[in-house]
Scaffold this motif. Structure first.
Motif, short mmCIF file in Angstrom:
data_model
loop_
_atom_site.label_atom_id
_atom_site.label_comp_id
_atom_site.label_asym_id
_atom_site.label_seq_id
_atom_site.Cartn_x
_atom_site.Cartn_y
_atom_site.Cartn_z
N HIS A 232 0.87 -1.17 0.00
CA HIS A 232 0.00 0.00 0.00
C HIS A 232 0.91 1.22 0.00
N VAL B 204 -2.18 -1.21 -3.54
CA VAL B 204 -3.03 -0.02 -3.45
C VAL B 204 -2.15 1.20 -3.65
N GLU C 34 -2.51 5.28 -3.31
CA GLU C 34 -3.41 6.27 -2.73
C GLU C 34 -2.76 7.65 -2.73
N ASN C 35 -3.50 8.64 -3.25
CA ASN C 35 -3.01 10.03 -3.30
C ASN C 35 -1.67 10.12 -4.03
N VAL D 239 -5.59 -1.38 -6.80
CA VAL D 239 -6.62 -0.40 -6.47
C VAL D 239 -5.97 0.97 -6.46
N LYS E 181 -6.68 4.86 -5.46
CA LYS E 181 -7.57 5.72 -4.69
C LYS E 181 -7.08 7.17 -4.76
N ASN E 182 -7.95 8.06 -5.22
CA ASN E 182 -7.61 9.49 -5.25
C ASN E 182 -6.30 9.74 -6.00
N CYS E 183 -6.16 9.10 -7.14
CA CYS E 183 -4.95 9.23 -7.94
C CYS E 183 -5.22 10.02 -9.22
N GLU F 242 -10.90 4.54 -7.77
CA GLU F 242 -11.85 5.27 -6.94
C GLU F 242 -11.43 6.74 -6.86
N ASN F 243 -12.32 7.63 -7.32
CA ASN F 243 -12.07 9.08 -7.27
C ASN F 243 -10.75 9.44 -7.95
N CYS F 244 -10.57 8.93 -9.15
CA CYS F 244 -9.35 9.18 -9.91
C CYS F 244 -9.62 10.10 -11.10
N CYS G 295 -14.95 8.66 -11.12
CA CYS G 295 -13.74 9.07 -11.83
C CYS G 295 -14.05 10.14 -12.88
#
Length: 223
Positions: A43, A74, A76-77, A96, A98-100, A115-117, A141
């Motif tokens: 992660h 994962v 993330e950011n 996965v 996330k926010n990328c 998710e939220n990319c 997205c």
């Protein structure tokens, strides 16, 4: 400890993975993942646009990147920069995001969730190619396209939920070539087209936001 903070170089990143760290926080900088990440569960957490992972660098790789071969990961950011070539992506990895932010075309080679990319392509290229992903899911997205598609070729099931497509015409290409079927679900998505899109060099032949190509008479389904 399974978690390590304040990684700031590729060397430190490699050491953390070799030591068995599984959750790694990356400081501002540009990173290329080392092959020590193969076969791991990891992660990676970044700071957003200032934490960049480059899938290729200065021609060091050709085709897909094997740094995550056999891994479950994962991101993330984190900002993911590619060289914008069609096959660029992490081979045989389940990921996965996330926010990328993904800049350039990315090809998928394992089960993948976004998710939220945000996806950005400024040339005539696909934003995403699901070629090696059995399943691909996009939740909340945003796709910023430039005369190219999100191409679902190769995936048995692709889901777009609450996504926004900012495009000059094209958005999703549903395509199957004898791989046993392809199901695409589009739910509560918004398509903002600034212009008409054209089919190749054929003058005045326009494309739809969602195109279906049932090549070789194989099964394609859209929900």
């Amino acid at each position: 400890w399974a978690k390590i903070l304040n990684i700031s170089s590729v060397g430190e990143l490699n050491d953390a993975i070799v030591e068995g760290k599984t959750t790694i926080t990356l400081s501002k900088g540009v990173y290329v993942l080392p092959t020590s990440a193969q076969g791991k569960t990891l992660h990676f957490v970044g700071t957003g646009e200032d934490t960049v992972i480059a899938t290729k660098t200065s021609g060091s790789y050709e085709g897909c990147n094997y740094a995550l071969d056999g891994s479950t990961v994962v991101f993330e950011n984190i900002t993911i920069n590619t060289d914008n070539n069609t096959y660029t992506g992490y081979a045989r990895a389940d990921i996965v995001f996330k926010n990328c932010t993904i800049n350039g075309c990315i090809t998928l080679y394992g089960d993948t969730v976004f998710e939220n990319c945000e996806f950005n392509v400024t040339t005539n290229q696909y934003n995403v190619w699901t070629w090696g992903a059995p399943t691909a899911t996009f939740n909340n997205c945003t796709f910023n396209l430039n005369n190219g598609y999100v191409w679902t070729y190769g995936s048995q099931e692709t889901v777009f939920d609450n996504c926004t497509f900012n495009t000059n015409g094209k958005a999703i290409l549903v395509y199957n070539e004898g791989n046993g079927g392809c199901k695409v679900t589009v739910n509560n998505c918004t398509f903002e087209a600034s212009a008409q899109a054209f089919a190749g060099a054929i003058k005045n032949q326009c494309c739809a936001a969602i195109e279906i190509d049932n090549f070789k008479n194989s099964g394609v389904g859209v929900a």
